[in-house]
Scaffold this active site. Structure first.
Site, PDB file in Angstrom:
ATOM      1  N   HIS A 133       0.866  -1.183   0.000  1.00 13.35           N
ATOM      2  CA  HIS A 133       0.000   0.000   0.000  1.00 13.35           C
ATOM      3  C   HIS A 133       0.903   1.235   0.000  1.00 13.35           C
ATOM      4  CE1 HIS A 133      -2.888   2.964   1.584  1.00 13.35           C
ATOM      5  NE2 HIS A 133      -3.864   2.115   1.299  1.00 13.35           N
ATOM      6  N   ASP A 210       2.975  -4.443   8.084  1.00  9.28           N
ATOM      7  CA  ASP A 210       1.729  -3.695   7.901  1.00  9.28           C
ATOM      8  C   ASP A 210       0.581  -4.693   8.036  1.00  9.28           C
ATOM      9  OD1 ASP A 210      -0.562  -2.479   6.948  1.00  9.28           O
ATOM     10  OD2 ASP A 210       0.301  -1.857   5.030  1.00  9.28           O
ATOM     11  N   GLN A 213      -4.564  -5.287   6.712  1.00  7.09           N
ATOM     12  CA  GLN A 213      -5.479  -6.221   6.070  1.00  7.09           C
ATOM     13  C   GLN A 213      -5.518  -7.597   6.738  1.00  7.09           C
ATOM     14  OE1 GLN A 213      -7.642  -5.453   3.819  1.00  7.09           O
ATOM     15  NE2 GLN A 213      -6.894  -3.368   3.537  1.00  7.09           N
ATOM     16  N   LYS A 236     -10.770  -1.100  10.068  1.00  6.97           N
ATOM     17  CA  LYS A 236     -10.738  -2.308   9.241  1.00  6.97           C
ATOM     18  C   LYS A 236     -11.003  -3.562  10.081  1.00  6.97           C
ATOM     19  CE  LYS A 236      -7.419  -0.313   5.959  1.00  6.97           C
ATOM     20  NZ  LYS A 236      -8.280  -0.138   4.778  1.00  6.97           N
ATOM     21  N   CYS A 374      -4.661   2.404  -3.815  1.00  2.00           N
ATOM     22  CA  CYS A 374      -3.439   2.960  -3.199  1.00  2.00           C
ATOM     23  C   CYS A 374      -2.283   1.970  -3.338  1.00  2.00           C
ATOM     24  CB  CYS A 374      -3.671   3.319  -1.732  1.00  2.00           C
ATOM     25  SG  CYS A 374      -4.819   4.684  -1.502  1.00  2.00           S
TER      26      CYS A 374
END
Length: 416
Positions: A133, A210, A213, A236, A374
């Protein structure tokens, strides 16, 4: 609805019961029942989170940390209690390893700025992947420009998997940080983060994962991964927007300077010198998002009530079912077919641009996302301007994927 979809819905989770916890899912859009498949962008909120936020603001609100009156003390207890819930959810050793931010983007910027200021110098190297991202690309680019460091990129193969042999070649004693996502927001690829971390540590590098997700879709154990930092976003994972954070190993936190300065991140201030508080307070300047943090704690309670293993199993079954449906649609190809994937199907049709596709699906009450997500370097890698992305959650039903597939077929035929 097929026999397969019935078995998926009935054998793992009671999805109809779960859906009653999410008021927004009962509404209609353009005269059709809402089918919400944009969960990689943001998730909907269960009533338990909505009510917890409302009740706190209506009956319990007070600022945290410095107040000695009941409301403030109570709010501080709830706020720090939510930090403990996050730490337990992620598998952290202690709650002080969790720093609250506005979300993953700020969390990565915090680490890039603070870690980079202390540990990255001219000639050093930072490694990211080709499927990050922008929030895990741009901060490292800026850091490299400012410090005279070099940014290196792990390539990705045609199926959407990182080329680990090439990653090993990129590592060197000059590597200071490896920053990769756990799950690609554009492809759904689940990266081998434990292996990535082990190889980075072998050359003395630190690792940031990261987790935007991944945090709502699988059981986490940051100590097992052994990463140095792990970021997440509340919105999220069924919590309010405006809150997220980053887990970090305490020995690394203690060596890092503050990212933002101001109230609550200090130990003592004189006009000659300021000394800083210990982590996590050192990295939480100003009044934090108190209500949102407490909402995050409620969302974690909700996820734990269902069970992360059950969520992962159910969403994997949805992914397999949806993938089979899409492979049967003429004129559509899935972008990203890694062997290990989360519940994301990104697809492209030569007949309809993703923006047109999303508009068409919306007429059938289906909320998907079209664009570069993104992740423009990812789009460039696969030679497409954008994709349409259907991202699933545990409140989605197999028959919603049936409806999605039928609407996509109609769209392809309409634009052909």
């Amino acid at each position: 609805m097929s026999d397969t979809s019935v078995s998926i819905a009935g054998n793992i989770l009671d999805v109809e019961k779960i859906r009653k916890d999410f008021p927004i899912l009962s509404q209609s859009v353009r005269g059709k029942p809402l089918i919400y498949l944009d969960n990689a962008a943001t998730t909907q909120k269960p009533i338990s989170v909505i009510e917890r936020v409302h009740n706190f603001d209506a009956k319990e609100y007070g600022t945290v940390r410095r107040g000695t009156y009941k409301l403030s003390e109570q709010a501080t207890e709830l706020y720090e209690g939510a930090r403990q819930k996050v730490a337990d959810f992620m598998g952290a050793e202690k709650k002080g390893e969790v720093v609250f931010t506005s979300g993953t983007t700020q969390a990565i910027n915090l680490v890039a700025h603070s870690f980079g200021k202390r540990f990255v110098n001219e000639g050093d190297e930072i490694i990211i992947s080709n499927i990050e991202h922008h929030a895990n690309t741009v901060p490292w680019q800026v850091l490299c420009e400012e410090r005279g460091a070099r940014l290196k990129v792990i390539p990705v193969d045609d199926e959407g998997e990182l080329v680990m042999e090439e990653y090993e070649k990129l590592l060197s004693p000059k590597t200071r940080m490896v920053a990769v996502n756990h799950v690609s927001n554009a492809l759904g690829t689940i990266n081998p983060v434990k292996e990535i971390t082990q190889k980075a540590h072998a050359v003395g590098a630190r690792v940031l994962i990261d987790g935007a997700q991944s945090s709502a879709h699988m059981k986490l154990d940051v100590r097992d991964i052994d990463c140095d930092f792990y970021t997440f976003s509340g919105h999220k994972m069924y919590a309010p927007s405006g809150v997220g954070g980053v887990y970090g190993k305490m020995d690394v936190w203690e060596e890092m300077p503050p990212y933002v300065t101001g109230g609550d991140m200090i130990m003592q201030v004189t006009l000659e010198k300021t000394t800083y508080a210990k982590p996590p307070a050192r990295f939480e300047a100003g009044t934090p998002p108190i209500t949102q943090v407490i909402g995050l704690g409620a969302a974690i309670d909700y996820l734990n009530g269902i069970g992360m293993d059950k969520i992962a199993d159910y969403e994997n079954a949805l992914l397999e079912y949806g993938t089979r449906l899409f492979k049967e649609i003429e004129g559509v190809r899935i972008i990203g077919n890694a062997r290990s994937k989360a519940s994301i199907i990104s697809f492209f049709s030569d007949s309809a641009h993703p923006h047109d596709m999303v508009h068409f699906l919306d007429q059938d009450g289906i909320a998907c996302r079209g664009g570069h997500h993104c992740a423009q370097p990812t789009m460039i890698r696969y030679g497409v301007p954008a994709t349409t992305r259907a991202s699933m959650a545990f409140y989605n039903k197999p028959e919603e994927l049936d409806a999605l597939a039928e609407s996509v077929k109609k769209c392809v035929q309409f634009f052909s």
